[in-house]
Every structure is written in structure tokens, then in C-alpha cells.
Design a protein around this motif. Structure first.
Motif, PDB file in Angstrom:
ATOM      1  N   ASP A 180       0.809  -1.222   0.000  1.00 19.58           N
ATOM      2  CA  ASP A 180       0.000   0.000   0.000  1.00 19.58           C
ATOM      3  C   ASP A 180       0.842   1.272   0.000  1.00 19.58           C
ATOM      4  O   ASP A 180       0.314   2.377  -0.101  1.00 19.58           O
ATOM      5  N   LEU A 181       2.158   1.127   0.120  1.00 15.69           N
ATOM      6  CA  LEU A 181       3.084   2.266   0.103  1.00 15.69           C
ATOM      7  C   LEU A 181       2.772   3.279   1.211  1.00 15.69           C
ATOM      8  O   LEU A 181       2.910   4.487   1.034  1.00 15.69           O
ATOM      9  N   CYS A 182       2.353   2.748   2.372  1.00 17.94           N
ATOM     10  CA  CYS A 182       2.131   3.553   3.570  1.00 17.94           C
ATOM     11  C   CYS A 182       2.950   2.970   4.716  1.00 17.94           C
ATOM     12  O   CYS A 182       3.235   1.772   4.745  1.00 17.94           O
ATOM     13  N   SER A 183       3.321   3.826   5.652  1.00 15.09           N
ATOM     14  CA  SER A 183       3.995   3.377   6.868  1.00 15.09           C
ATOM     15  C   SER A 183       2.946   3.128   7.943  1.00 15.09           C
ATOM     16  O   SER A 183       1.970   3.885   8.050  1.00 15.09           O
ATOM     17  N   PRO A 184       3.119   2.071   8.760  1.00 21.49           N
ATOM     18  CA  PRO A 184       2.106   1.749   9.762  1.00 21.49           C
ATOM     19  C   PRO A 184       2.181   2.651  10.992  1.00 21.49           C
ATOM     20  O   PRO A 184       3.228   2.770  11.621  1.00 21.49           O
ATOM     21  N   VAL A 185       1.056   3.288  11.315  1.00 20.71           N
ATOM     22  CA  VAL A 185       0.957   4.058  12.544  1.00 20.71           C
ATOM     23  C   VAL A 185       0.967   3.092  13.728  1.00 20.71           C
ATOM     24  O   VAL A 185       0.318   2.039  13.678  1.00 20.71           O
ATOM     25  N   GLY A 186       1.705   3.438  14.787  1.00 22.02           N
ATOM     26  CA  GLY A 186       1.645   2.573  15.957  1.00 22.02           C
ATOM     27  C   GLY A 186       2.841   2.681  16.872  1.00 22.02           C
ATOM     28  O   GLY A 186       3.729   3.513  16.685  1.00 22.02           O
ATOM     29  N   VAL A 187       2.831   1.806  17.870  1.00 20.01           N
ATOM     30  CA  VAL A 187       3.895   1.692  18.868  1.00 20.01           C
ATOM     31  C   VAL A 187       4.529   0.324  18.690  1.00 20.01           C
ATOM     32  O   VAL A 187       3.842  -0.695  18.753  1.00 20.01           O
ATOM     33  N   HIS A 188       5.836   0.301  18.455  1.00 23.26           N
ATOM     34  CA  HIS A 188       6.515  -0.955  18.154  1.00 23.26           C
ATOM     35  C   HIS A 188       7.852  -1.028  18.899  1.00 23.26           C
ATOM     36  O   HIS A 188       8.549  -0.016  19.019  1.00 23.26           O
ATOM     37  N   THR A 189       8.198  -2.213  19.358  1.00 26.64           N
ATOM     38  CA  THR A 189       9.488  -2.396  20.011  1.00 26.64           C
ATOM     39  C   THR A 189      10.610  -2.394  18.979  1.00 26.64           C
ATOM     40  O   THR A 189      10.403  -2.635  17.788  1.00 26.64           O
ATOM     41  N   LEU A 190      11.822  -2.104  19.470  1.00 23.85           N
ATOM     42  CA  LEU A 190      13.038  -2.117  18.652  1.00 23.85           C
ATOM     43  C   LEU A 190      14.010  -3.085  19.322  1.00 23.85           C
ATOM     44  O   LEU A 190      14.600  -2.773  20.360  1.00 23.85           O
ATOM     45  N   THR A 191      14.181  -4.259  18.745  1.00 24.05           N
ATOM     46  CA  THR A 191      14.949  -5.312  19.418  1.00 24.05           C
ATOM     47  C   THR A 191      16.156  -5.796  18.635  1.00 24.05           C
ATOM     48  O   THR A 191      17.061  -6.401  19.227  1.00 24.05           O
ATOM     49  N   ASP A 192      16.197  -5.563  17.318  1.00 24.70           N
ATOM     50  CA  ASP A 192      17.217  -6.208  16.486  1.00 24.70           C
ATOM     51  C   ASP A 192      17.720  -5.261  15.408  1.00 24.70           C
ATOM     52  O   ASP A 192      16.966  -4.435  14.890  1.00 24.70           O
ATOM     53  N   ALA A 193      18.992  -5.412  15.079  1.00 27.22           N
ATOM     54  CA  ALA A 193      19.633  -4.543  14.091  1.00 27.22           C
ATOM     55  C   ALA A 193      20.505  -5.381  13.172  1.00 27.22           C
ATOM     56  O   ALA A 193      20.723  -6.578  13.377  1.00 27.22           O
ATOM     57  N   GLY A 194      21.034  -4.717  12.156  1.00 30.65           N
ATOM     58  CA  GLY A 194      21.920  -5.403  11.231  1.00 30.65           C
ATOM     59  C   GLY A 194      22.366  -4.438  10.145  1.00 30.65           C
ATOM     60  O   GLY A 194      22.093  -3.241  10.194  1.00 30.65           O
ATOM     61  N   GLY A 195      23.039  -4.993   9.150  1.00 27.71           N
ATOM     62  CA  GLY A 195      23.485  -4.163   8.050  1.00 27.71           C
ATOM     63  C   GLY A 195      24.599  -4.800   7.266  1.00 27.71           C
ATOM     64  O   GLY A 195      25.149  -5.839   7.637  1.00 27.71           O
ATOM     65  N   ARG A 196      24.925  -4.157   6.154  1.00 24.24           N
ATOM     66  CA  ARG A 196      26.033  -4.627   5.315  1.00 24.24           C
ATOM     67  C   ARG A 196      27.375  -4.259   5.918  1.00 24.24           C
ATOM     68  O   ARG A 196      28.373  -4.968   5.730  1.00 24.24           O
TER      69      ARG A 196
END
Length: 220
Positions: A95-111
Motif C-alpha cells: 500500500d506504500l504507507c507506513s504503519p501508525v503505531g507503537v513498536h518495540t526495537l529489538t534487532d539490528a543489522g546491516g552490510r
């Protein structure tokens, strides 16, 4: 009537010391209404607030608030991009929309190598973006650093994990990642220096979360 005599400086200039009383830290980050704040876990001491400029706008700002014991202290305000069509309360795949809400941040990563985060960090060559964005900007490097937003995913897994507990139709793969200079498909993009700063700041012991949405939604 009793008149208060102002104090004088060593130069003889009067000043009112009552104006120097510091303001108390706010009991919750500004811009978050009672309904939004009710969704924030009581134990969370780090709240990243991503505020969209308008319901249909891909432009937003991000501020990390940390609880000091007396109230919430704001970090720097950072420019950000969200999804092309803005925000939704009922996110669906594509839908090309970002979800409104409250979300935890538990994990990261990257190149790129771990820049010093306390979050679990998955370094992988699979964090690769290619092609161009909605405004013709190159996407290369967008996933050099990412933080998974725990929307329709399993916390405690790599951001690359494809499990969708709510079902594939509800979308997924919503990340904080490096801003490529234009709207996203659903994620939130921040400048590279802001992403590195955020990765170093987030502390699992403080149970970090993101509160995200357009300003009108967050004020409810």
C-alpha cells in the motif's frame, strides 16, 4: 500590598531570580496524546518518536526521548522520510504507507560492521539495496545500517527474517534504515550519521520502542 524587590547583579542591574527556575521534564514526550501514550510499555525508557508532517506526506522528523528519572529528555530532531503515500492505521502489503503505531526495537543489522550497538547485530551481504527510488534517487547503501521495527515480525531474530505472524497480506520488513533521499515503501529513512548515533544509543535494558505516525494520529 507587599512589593517584591528584585535582586541586583554586581553591575547594579535588577533581575528576577524566579525566572531561572528550571522547567520540570515532561511526564511524556510532547505530541503524544493519551491514547497513543497508553500503548507505550511502562518499562520503556527510550522512545523514538517519528512524526509525519501530514497524513499523506512522506516527510517526517525523528526524536529520541530518554527517561531521566524526573521526566523525558529530548535528543536532536532529525529529518526523516517515511512511505510514499504517508501513514495508515491498517497497513497492507504494497500500500506504500507506513504503519501508525507503537513498536518495540529489538534487532539490528546491516552490510557494514557493527558501529557499536548494544542491540543484537546481524552483519550480512544480504542487506543490499539496488535500483532507484520514487524520485529517481539511487537506493545503494540504504541497508548499510538497519534497525528492525517490530511490526509483523518475530522479535529476537535478524531483520532479514521473513516470518510474518499476522500473515503476509499485512506486510512486513518495516525498518529504520539509511535515508536514500526520497520516500520509502513503508520504512523510515534517517541520515547515516543519525542511524549510527541511534544504533549506539539504543539499550535493550531500557526497552526501546518507536512511536510513529502522522502528527494528528499521534496526538490522539
Amino acid at each position: 500590598m507587599t512589593m517584591r524587590t528584585p535582586h541586583r547583579t554586581s553591575h547594579g542591574t535588577p533581575h528576577d531570580t524566579s525566572r531561572r527556575t528550571p522547567r520540570p521534564a515532561p511526564s511524556r514526550p510532547p505530541g503524544l496524546g493519551p491514547r497513543t501514550w497508553a500503548g507505550v510499555p511502562r518499562r520503556s525508557r527510550q522512545v523514538l518518536v517519528v512524526t509525519g508532517h501530514d497524513r499523506n506526506s512522506p516527510v517526517s522528523t525523528a526524536v529520541l526521548y530518554e527517561h531521566t528519572g524526573a521526566g523525558w529528555r529530548a535528543g536532536a530532531s532529525r529529518a526523516a522520510h517515511n512511505a510514499l503515500h504517508g501513514w495508515t492505521d491498517d497497513h497492507r502489503e504494497g500500500d506504500l504507507c507506513s504503519p501508525v503505531g507503537v513498536h518495540t526495537l529489538t534487532d539490528a543489522g546491516g552490510r557494514l560492521p557493527d558501529p557499536g550497538t548494544r542491540l543484537p547485530y546481524d552483519r550480512s551481504a544480504r542487506f543490499t539495496a539496488s535500483g532507484t527510488g520514487f524520485e529517481g534517487e539511487p537506493l545503494s547503501g540504504s541497508f548499510d545500517y538497519v534497525i528492525a521495527i517490530d511490526y509483523n515480525r518475530r522479535p529476537g531474530t535478524s531483520p532479514l527474517d521473513r516470518a510474518r505472524p499476522l500473515g503476509p497480506d499485512r506486510g512486513g520488513g518495516i525498518w529504520l534504515h539509511i535515508d536514500h533521499g526520497g520516500p520509502t515503501r513503508g520504512c523510515v529513512g534517517l541520515a547515516e550519521d543519525a542511524m549510527k548515533e541511534l544504533l549506539r544509543a539504543l539499550d535493550p535494558d531500557r526497552e526501546p520502542i518507536v512511536v510513529m505516525g502522522d502528527a494528528a494520529s499521534l496526538e490522539r
